[in-house]
Design a protein around this motif. Structure first.
Motif, PDB file in Angstrom:
ATOM      1  N   LEU A  67       0.852  -1.191   0.000  1.00 39.00           N
ATOM      2  CA  LEU A  67       0.000   0.000   0.000  1.00 39.00           C
ATOM      3  C   LEU A  67       0.884   1.236   0.000  1.00 39.00           C
ATOM      4  O   LEU A  67       1.775   1.381   0.848  1.00 39.00           O
ATOM      5  N   GLY A  68       0.672   2.132  -0.955  1.00 39.92           N
ATOM      6  CA  GLY A  68       1.409   3.391  -1.008  1.00 39.92           C
ATOM      7  C   GLY A  68       0.563   4.518  -0.452  1.00 39.92           C
ATOM      8  O   GLY A  68      -0.626   4.620  -0.749  1.00 39.92           O
ATOM      9  N   ILE A  69       1.165   5.350   0.380  1.00 39.81           N
ATOM     10  CA  ILE A  69       0.467   6.494   0.960  1.00 39.81           C
ATOM     11  C   ILE A  69       1.137   7.762   0.447  1.00 39.81           C
ATOM     12  O   ILE A  69       2.345   7.947   0.612  1.00 39.81           O
ATOM     13  N   MET A  70       0.332   8.633  -0.182  1.00 36.24           N
ATOM     14  CA  MET A  70       0.860   9.861  -0.764  1.00 36.24           C
ATOM     15  C   MET A  70       0.080  11.061  -0.245  1.00 36.24           C
ATOM     16  O   MET A  70      -1.068  10.936   0.201  1.00 36.24           O
ATOM     17  N   GLY A  71       0.695  12.207  -0.328  1.00 29.86           N
ATOM     18  CA  GLY A  71       0.068  13.451   0.090  1.00 29.86           C
ATOM     19  C   GLY A  71       1.135  14.505   0.271  1.00 29.86           C
ATOM     20  O   GLY A  71       2.314  14.195   0.474  1.00 29.86           O
ATOM     21  N   VAL A  72       0.734  15.764   0.198  1.00 32.97           N
ATOM     22  CA  VAL A  72       1.690  16.854   0.369  1.00 32.97           C
ATOM     23  C   VAL A  72       2.129  16.905   1.825  1.00 32.97           C
ATOM     24  O   VAL A  72       1.509  16.302   2.712  1.00 32.97           O
ATOM     25  N   ASN A  73       3.205  17.628   2.106  1.00 36.38           N
ATOM     26  CA  ASN A  73       3.726  17.714   3.462  1.00 36.38           C
ATOM     27  C   ASN A  73       2.663  18.231   4.427  1.00 36.38           C
ATOM     28  O   ASN A  73       1.958  19.199   4.137  1.00 36.38           O
ATOM     29  N   GLY A  74       2.555  17.552   5.584  1.00 32.70           N
ATOM     30  CA  GLY A  74       1.597  17.970   6.597  1.00 32.70           C
ATOM     31  C   GLY A  74       0.232  17.334   6.468  1.00 32.70           C
ATOM     32  O   GLY A  74      -0.689  17.700   7.203  1.00 32.70           O
ATOM     33  N   LEU A 213       4.304   1.816   2.153  1.00 31.28           N
ATOM     34  CA  LEU A 213       5.353   2.726   1.717  1.00 31.28           C
ATOM     35  C   LEU A 213       4.797   4.134   1.628  1.00 31.28           C
ATOM     36  O   LEU A 213       3.848   4.391   0.872  1.00 31.28           O
ATOM     37  N   VAL A 214       5.360   5.037   2.413  1.00 37.94           N
ATOM     38  CA  VAL A 214       5.032   6.457   2.331  1.00 37.94           C
ATOM     39  C   VAL A 214       6.100   7.119   1.473  1.00 37.94           C
ATOM     40  O   VAL A 214       7.295   6.999   1.759  1.00 37.94           O
ATOM     41  N   SER A 215       5.699   7.787   0.417  1.00 35.81           N
ATOM     42  CA  SER A 215       6.698   8.353  -0.489  1.00 35.81           C
ATOM     43  C   SER A 215       6.115   9.519  -1.265  1.00 35.81           C
ATOM     44  O   SER A 215       4.905   9.589  -1.511  1.00 35.81           O
ATOM     45  N   ARG A 227      -2.000  -0.826  -4.273  1.00 38.42           N
ATOM     46  CA  ARG A 227      -3.045   0.134  -3.929  1.00 38.42           C
ATOM     47  C   ARG A 227      -2.409   1.422  -3.441  1.00 38.42           C
ATOM     48  O   ARG A 227      -1.229   1.457  -3.087  1.00 38.42           O
ATOM     49  N   GLY A 228      -3.221   2.469  -3.418  1.00 39.65           N
ATOM     50  CA  GLY A 228      -2.718   3.757  -2.951  1.00 39.65           C
ATOM     51  C   GLY A 228      -3.756   4.492  -2.121  1.00 39.65           C
ATOM     52  O   GLY A 228      -4.960   4.383  -2.360  1.00 39.65           O
ATOM     53  N   LEU A 229      -3.269   5.216  -1.122  1.00 36.91           N
ATOM     54  CA  LEU A 229      -4.084   6.163  -0.367  1.00 36.91           C
ATOM     55  C   LEU A 229      -3.548   7.553  -0.640  1.00 36.91           C
ATOM     56  O   LEU A 229      -2.336   7.787  -0.556  1.00 36.91           O
ATOM     57  N   PHE A 230      -4.436   8.471  -0.981  1.00 36.15           N
ATOM     58  CA  PHE A 230      -4.056   9.878  -1.086  1.00 36.15           C
ATOM     59  C   PHE A 230      -4.698  10.623   0.070  1.00 36.15           C
ATOM     60  O   PHE A 230      -5.912  10.592   0.247  1.00 36.15           O
ATOM     61  N   MET A 231      -3.850  11.275   0.886  1.00 34.52           N
ATOM     62  CA  MET A 231      -4.321  11.967   2.074  1.00 34.52           C
ATOM     63  C   MET A 231      -4.186  13.473   1.903  1.00 34.52           C
ATOM     64  O   MET A 231      -3.242  13.963   1.266  1.00 34.52           O
ATOM     65  N   ASN A 232      -5.131  14.205   2.479  1.00 39.44           N
ATOM     66  CA  ASN A 232      -5.077  15.658   2.481  1.00 39.44           C
ATOM     67  C   ASN A 232      -5.699  16.146   3.782  1.00 39.44           C
ATOM     68  O   ASN A 232      -6.830  15.789   4.110  1.00 39.44           O
ATOM     69  N   ARG A 233      -4.918  16.912   4.546  1.00 41.31           N
ATOM     70  CA  ARG A 233      -5.364  17.456   5.829  1.00 41.31           C
ATOM     71  C   ARG A 233      -5.896  16.372   6.765  1.00 41.31           C
ATOM     72  O   ARG A 233      -6.914  16.528   7.415  1.00 41.31           O
ATOM     73  N   GLY A 234      -5.186  15.252   6.800  1.00 42.81           N
ATOM     74  CA  GLY A 234      -5.506  14.197   7.737  1.00 42.81           C
ATOM     75  C   GLY A 234      -6.517  13.184   7.265  1.00 42.81           C
ATOM     76  O   GLY A 234      -6.686  12.140   7.901  1.00 42.81           O
ATOM     77  N   SER A 235      -7.215  13.444   6.179  1.00 41.53           N
ATOM     78  CA  SER A 235      -8.265  12.550   5.704  1.00 41.53           C
ATOM     79  C   SER A 235      -7.836  11.848   4.418  1.00 41.53           C
ATOM     80  O   SER A 235      -7.031  12.370   3.642  1.00 41.53           O
ATOM     81  N   VAL A 236      -8.401  10.659   4.202  1.00 39.40           N
ATOM     82  CA  VAL A 236      -8.153   9.914   2.969  1.00 39.40           C
ATOM     83  C   VAL A 236      -9.163  10.356   1.925  1.00 39.40           C
ATOM     84  O   VAL A 236     -10.369  10.185   2.095  1.00 39.40           O
ATOM     85  N   LEU A 237      -8.676  10.930   0.830  1.00 41.65           N
ATOM     86  CA  LEU A 237      -9.550  11.369  -0.259  1.00 41.65           C
ATOM     87  C   LEU A 237      -9.634  10.346  -1.384  1.00 41.65           C
ATOM     88  O   LEU A 237     -10.619  10.313  -2.111  1.00 41.65           O
ATOM     89  N   VAL A 238      -8.590   9.530  -1.532  1.00 43.03           N
ATOM     90  CA  VAL A 238      -8.579   8.495  -2.567  1.00 43.03           C
ATOM     91  C   VAL A 238      -8.069   7.203  -1.954  1.00 43.03           C
ATOM     92  O   VAL A 238      -7.021   7.191  -1.299  1.00 43.03           O
TER      93      VAL A 238
END
Length: 453
Positions: A67-74, A213-215, A227-238
């Protein structure tokens, strides 16, 4: 994968922090006192000065999956990883993990700086649940993989960040974990070591380990993760295929780049307003200037559906650049030129009226609207900036120029995965053919042809 093969389950996981150290310490002491007194603490609701670093995150990961976790810093990626590793306790929700966990979250995390590398292998191995005998059996393999044989008995306080990563990854990955958690730390290592690490990660995955993997590297996520998770402001959007998470991450980066560029230009413009009008006309080096004989008051990009407030357009969507121009003095052979910048490159494309066949031999004073239609541009997804310059064909001095006059964002297509590469700005339509080369005395035999357009 069957439902019984799960390695990690996260159900409604949330974690909050105080915006300041003082607030965090105050609430922490208050919650600890309430727990000691046998009273419940209000950790599941936000209090003044707090925010959700991770908010209601749920997923399940089976053995043999990545599982890949992506998102901008913070956005909460590292906080989520630390919750999974037991560094933080969630304020809400539940985490379940089966088997031994290997984690590489921060370079040097968990190392005692005064101990040698060899001694830290024993300490970290014990924390992973390995016996001394098991660590003895793995020691030579860990040293060989990390390539630190000459430095293994040196105190780790003298290690570089790359040496920390080498030793940390070797311990985490070679301890035969059932679950491997990795943050963006391999980027510190050199290319050969990165390749060796990714080869070992894929081997662990084939052996049934669950990988998270967070990258920030789309290439790493795409090549390793199912699979991938896209996070924004603490929440999973994708939450879906890795390609979907990469698309969302790249689009968010493009939006942020356009906003940051606009804010910077506004700050520069505010500073330049302090300069007198005469100085501004006489000098180059500002975001906006010129002789003042011609002025452009606005530049706008319009898509197929009309004006777009957010400046976001679909891949290959036709656009129209519209400028309001005021001519104060009669002009001959007027030349209006647009240049387009990408995030990492300037002047990747130009448009001017002479090049496109519009001759302006004499323009009288007045207000004009200049429109340029660009059918199906092949800009790759990303953020772009439009600059405008106005001059006369035979004169090199700018009547008007404006850097950063307008910005727009090209979004990822949903029916086509464009491999993200910051060094590329154009997409070229093409057709690929892959055929075997067969030589025989009887000539070329039947050949299977695979084509992709």
């Amino acid at each position: 994968m069957s439902a019984d093969n799960w390695a990690i389950r996260a159900e409604g996981v949330s974690k909050k922090f105080g915006l300041t150290l003082r607030q965090s310490m105050k609430y922490g002491l208050r919650d600890s006192a309430r727990k000691l007194a046998g009273r419940s603490s209000t950790t599941d609701v936000l209090r003044e000065g707090e925010f959700w670093a991770v908010n209601d995150v749920s997923f399940q990961l089976n053995g043999g999956e990545a599982l890949g976790i992506m998102g901008v810093n913070g956005c909460g990626k590292t906080t989520l990883l630390r919750i999974l590793n037991g560094v933080y306790a969630p304020d809400k929700g539940r985490i379940q993990i089966r088997g031994r966990v290997g984690a590489l979250i921060a370079a040097g995390a968990g190392f005692a700086p005064m101990l040698t590398g060899r001694e830290n292998v024993y300490v970290n191995g014990a924390l992973l649940g390995l016996s001394t005998r098991e660590i003895d059996g793995l020691m030579d393999e860990i040293i060989a993989f990390s390539e630190l044989d000459h430095f293994i008995d040196l105190p780790v306080r003298n290690y570089s960040s790359g040496m920390y990563v080498r030793l940390g990854f070797a311990i985490a990955a070679l301890s035969r974990p059932d679950v491997l958690l990795m943050d963006e730390v391999l980027a510190v290592g050199d290319l050969n070591f990165q390749k060796k690490c990714f080869d070992h990660i894929l081997q662990l995955k084939r052996q049934g380990a669950a990988i998270i993997l967070v990258s920030h590297s789309p290439g790493a996520i795409w090549s390793v993760c199912d699979r991938g998770l896209f996070m924004n402001r603490g929440s999973v959007l994708v939450d879906g295929p890795a390609e979907d998470a990469i698309r969302a991450y790249d689009d968010q980066n493009s939006r942020n780049a356009a906003i940051a560029s606009s804010q910077f230009e506004q700050a520069v413009s505010a500073h330049e307003k302090k300069i007198s009008a005469d100085e501004e006309k006489a000098e180059y080096g500002h975001t906006k200037g010129g002789t003042g004989d011609v002025i452009c008051t606005s530049v706008e990009v319009i898509g197929e559906a009309g004006p777009n407030v957010g400046g976001e357009f679909q891949f290959r969507e036709s656009i129209e650049i519209v400028a309001d121009i005021e001519v104060k003095e009669p002009q001959e052979n007027l030349l209006v030129r647009y240049t387009i910048d990408a995030v990492h490159y300037r002047f990747i494309a130009t448009l001017d009226n002479y090049e496109q066949g519009l001759d302006l031999p004499r323009v009288m004073p007045g207000h004009y609207i200049l429109k340029v239609r660009v059918p199906a541009p092949n800009f790759r997804p990303g953020a772009y900036v439009i600059n405008i310059g106005i001059t006369r064909k035979e004169v090199g001095v700018h009547l008007f120029y404006w850097f950063g006059a307008c910005r727009f964002v090209v979004l990822h297509p949903q029916d086509l995965f464009l491999y993200a590469d910051n060094n590329a700005v154009m997409h070229l339509d093409s057709k690929f053919e892959f055929t075997p080369r067969i030589q025989s005395s009887q000539g070329t035999s039947n050949v299977i042809v695979n084509e992709a357009s």
